[in-house]
Write a protein that holds these residues in place. Structure first.
Motif, short mmCIF file in Angstrom:
data_model
loop_
_atom_site.label_atom_id
_atom_site.label_comp_id
_atom_site.label_asym_id
_atom_site.label_seq_id
_atom_site.Cartn_x
_atom_site.Cartn_y
_atom_site.Cartn_z
N ASP A 1 -26.72 -51.93 -11.63
CA ASP A 1 -27.89 -52.13 -10.78
C ASP A 1 -28.15 -53.60 -10.48
N ARG A 2 -27.36 -54.50 -11.06
CA ARG A 2 -27.60 -55.93 -10.87
C ARG A 2 -26.42 -56.69 -10.29
N VAL A 3 -25.41 -55.99 -9.86
CA VAL A 3 -24.23 -56.67 -9.29
C VAL A 3 -23.92 -56.11 -7.92
N SER A 4 -23.20 -56.90 -7.14
CA SER A 4 -22.73 -56.48 -5.82
C SER A 4 -21.22 -56.73 -5.78
N PRO B 1 -12.25 -52.08 -5.10
CA PRO B 1 -12.59 -50.68 -5.33
C PRO B 1 -13.63 -50.49 -6.42
N PHE B 2 -14.08 -51.57 -7.04
CA PHE B 2 -15.03 -51.47 -8.13
C PHE B 2 -16.36 -50.91 -7.67
N GLN B 3 -16.72 -51.13 -6.41
CA GLN B 3 -17.98 -50.62 -5.86
C GLN B 3 -18.05 -49.10 -5.98
N ALA B 4 -16.95 -48.42 -5.67
CA ALA B 4 -16.93 -46.95 -5.74
C ALA B 4 -17.19 -46.47 -7.18
N PHE B 5 -16.62 -47.17 -8.14
CA PHE B 5 -16.86 -46.83 -9.54
C PHE B 5 -18.32 -47.01 -9.91
N LEU B 6 -18.91 -48.13 -9.50
CA LEU B 6 -20.31 -48.38 -9.83
C LEU B 6 -21.24 -47.38 -9.15
N VAL C 1 -25.02 -41.26 -12.13
CA VAL C 1 -25.31 -40.76 -13.48
C VAL C 1 -26.64 -41.33 -13.97
N ARG C 2 -26.85 -42.62 -13.78
CA ARG C 2 -28.11 -43.22 -14.24
C ARG C 2 -29.32 -42.59 -13.55
N ALA D 1 -25.14 -52.22 -21.61
CA ALA D 1 -24.40 -53.12 -20.74
C ALA D 1 -23.99 -54.32 -21.58
N ALA D 2 -22.77 -54.29 -22.08
CA ALA D 2 -22.30 -55.32 -23.00
C ALA D 2 -21.28 -56.24 -22.35
#
Length: 196
Positions: free
Chosen positions: A121-124, A128-133, A139-140, A154-155
């Protein structure tokens, strides 16, 4: 000394890489621990059979089943207080089935979903990482909407984990888009990709 009430913990993905450590930590902390795992079959790897035997020797209850067995999940959830998911990336949306079962059971005091260490919720990020997020956000939002008490972990993130899973360099040749001017070293690329 203060009397601490121990939890009854159910772990999804407990026979996987991270899950094994969660199960051992739960048992060593004195919690009654249960693992929901896919059934052992003749095709199961020797390492999977060995981890089942190791858990049973530690007193871990192993319930074999699939995530689409809703009634079985609800019945099992009635027996625990805390649910921890360590399902791997390809199964991140399967947690929606767990959430649906927790809503029906109505007794879960804490849910800790698989999170993979980045605060979506804090990154842009870039594809392809956007699809994963986006899957993690789904889920959240489902957990929040269900009203289930939760902890999101979030570690920070390790880029190496996602290189294989998201880019799959060992599979068939395909086009891969690398963002930037080409001057950045690999580590800088991942720091920018996953943390910006």
């Amino acid at each position: 000394m203060e009397n601490i009430e121990l939890s009854k913990i159910l772990i999804f993905g407990g026979t996987g890489y991270i899950g094994k450590f969660m199960v051992k930590a739960s048992v060593s902390s004195g919690h009654k621990t249960c693992v929901y795992a896919r059934p052992i079959t003749p095709q199961s790897s020797p390492s999977k059979i060995q981890i089942h035997q190791e858990f049973q020797a530690m007193g871990v209850a192993i319930v074999e089943g699939e995530l689409d067995e809703h009634d079985k999940l609800v019945s099992l959830l009635h027996q625990v207080d805390v649910v921890i998911s360590t399902l791997p990336y390809p199964q991140v949306l399967a947690q929606l089935k767990i959430i649906d079962a927790m809503k029906v059971s109505g007794n879960i005091k804490r849910f800790i979903p698989s999170d993979f260490g980045i605060e979506e919720d804090r990154v842009s990020p870039l594809p392809p990482f956007q699809a994963f997020l986006d899957k993690k956000r789904e889920v959240r939002r489902a957990v929040e909407a269900a009203g289930i008490p939760y902890t999101f972990v979030a570690a920070n993130c390790c880029g190496a984990y996602f290189v294989n899973i998201l880019l799959r360099p060992h599979e068939q040749p395909r086009d891969i888009t690398v963002y930037g001017d080409g001057k950045a070293k690999g580590n800088c690329f991942f720091a920018t990709l996953f943390l910006s």
